[in-house]
Design an enzyme around this catalytic site. Structure first.
Site, PDB file in Angstrom:
ATOM      1  N   ASP A  61     -26.294  47.971  10.007  1.00 36.62           N
ATOM      2  CA  ASP A  61     -25.487  46.834  10.457  1.00 36.62           C
ATOM      3  C   ASP A  61     -26.409  45.762  11.000  1.00 36.62           C
ATOM      4  O   ASP A  61     -27.461  46.047  11.577  1.00 36.62           O
ATOM      5  CB  ASP A  61     -24.505  47.278  11.543  1.00 36.62           C
ATOM      6  CG  ASP A  61     -25.218  47.747  12.798  1.00 36.62           C
ATOM      7  OD1 ASP A  61     -25.386  46.944  13.732  1.00 36.62           O
ATOM      8  OD2 ASP A  61     -25.643  48.917  12.828  1.00 36.62           O
ATOM      9  N   SER A  62     -26.028  44.498  10.783  1.00 35.25           N
ATOM     10  CA  SER A  62     -26.748  43.349  11.304  1.00 35.25           C
ATOM     11  C   SER A  62     -28.212  43.394  10.868  1.00 35.25           C
ATOM     12  O   SER A  62     -28.498  43.400   9.677  1.00 35.25           O
ATOM     13  CB  SER A  62     -26.593  43.295  12.828  1.00 35.25           C
ATOM     14  OG  SER A  62     -26.949  42.032  13.327  1.00 35.25           O
ATOM     15  N   ALA A  63     -29.166  43.452  11.810  1.00 37.52           N
ATOM     16  CA  ALA A  63     -30.576  43.545  11.420  1.00 37.52           C
ATOM     17  C   ALA A  63     -30.831  44.797  10.589  1.00 37.52           C
ATOM     18  O   ALA A  63     -31.683  44.805   9.691  1.00 37.52           O
ATOM     19  CB  ALA A  63     -31.461  43.545  12.660  1.00 37.52           C
TER      20      ALA A  63
END
Length: 315
Positions: free
Chosen positions: A157-159
């Site tokens: 998720d995200s980074a």
């Protein structure tokens, strides 16, 4: 004035850097130990992958592994946190991946990569690739005894989604030392950006300048191109084509109120038209923000998304 109390760089709510060099992480600092969870039947443990760099992982083994002649899929997971906060041992990720391992009956390898600013990018990419090679080497007994090497997945998720994308690209561009194929990749609220706003994206100059500063903070080697560095923007002019992704299936998840939503949709559309031979799906959640499923895992949409992930890993 004491340099240990003088702020030199303030990237709230993530980190503050003081003139002394001290790094204060504001979020994601709490940790949980590995355990055996009686409610899910999932066991977890920490393993060192590379003693020289300190890269490690938290492994999760579901109770289903102990059924006779059972081989389970493997998920290599990369946590989010803007490349500078959170960890594989944080309550957010431990609790979520513990639940996911039990519901999907899947072995999870949650990678503890090095973080900026002490270890700026590409350290996280290097560590994540080293972890993939380590998984493929099956030196850990939970992997050698229980892994189904025909069902290996990446997710983040995200980074962490940014990392998962780059790992899949490296696999597809000739990562022969990996020793295994990647069946599917799930990109959740991917940290992708660019210097110029795309359709629907926030245009506020001050906000975008902040995003540029944040990228240069975690990736000083990409300062010249800013967020058009191909590591931040997989659709940048100099970025390699998505047709070389090294997996069979892809899930791209976006949330309506997430600043990264439009980049995720653009990635999905670009992948569909790239000539890549795999199968890609888009999962959208209305009225939700960035990593809502981690912040409120008991909500209806979060539980539905958990079911979507379970289904993805079982196909």
């Amino acid at each position: 004035m004491d340099p240990d109390t003088q702020v030199e760089h303030d990237f709230s709510p993530f980190v503050r850097i003081y003139k002394s060099g001290r790094v204060e992480r504001i979020l994601g600092t709490h940790v949980l130990p590995p355990s055996h969870d009686p409610s899910t039947g999932v066991a977890s443990k920490d393993v060192v992958i590379d003693p020289d760099t300190g890269v490690s992982a938290r492994l999760y083994l579901p109770a289903g592994a102990h059924q006779p002649d059972t081989k389970l899929p493997v998920l290599i997971y990369y946590h989010g946190g803007a490349f500078c906060i959170e960890s594989a041992a944080s309550p957010t990720y431990h609790n979520y991946l513990n639940s996911l391992a039990g519901k999907a009956n899947i072995i999870v390898v949650s990678v503890e990569y090095r973080r900026a600013p002490e270890h700026p990018l590409p350290a996280a990419y290097d560590d994540s690739w080293a972890s993939l090679i380590w998984v493929g080497g099956a030196s850990e007994t939970w992997l050698s005894d229980y892994a189904d090497w025909g069902r290996v997945f990446l997710a983040g998720d995200s980074a962490g989604a940014n990392i998962a994308h780059h790992m899949a690209m490296k696999v597809g561009s000739g990562g022969s030392e990996l020793g295994m194929k990647i069946k599917g990749v799930a990109l959740i609220h991917s940290y992708f950006w660019g210097t110029k706003p795309i359709a629907g994206e926030i245009e506020d100059p001050e906000f975008r300048a902040g995003m540029e500063r944040m990228w240069r903070f975690v990736c000083p080697s990409g300062a010249t191109e800013g967020t058009d560095d191909v590591r931040a923007n997989p659709l940048a002019e100099k970025a390699p084509g998505l047709e070389s992704l090294g997996c069979e299936r892809m899930m791209v998840a976006v949330a309506e109120n997430d600043i990264f939503r439009h980049r995720g949709i653009a990635y999905y559309e670009a992948l569909k038209s790239s000539g890549w031979g795999g199968e890609v799906s888009l999962v959208e959640h209305e009225g939700q923000g960035h990593i809502f499923h981690l912040l409120d895992p008991g909500s209806h949409q979060a539980m539905q998304f958990m079911d979507d992930l379970v289904a993805f890993f079982k196909q």
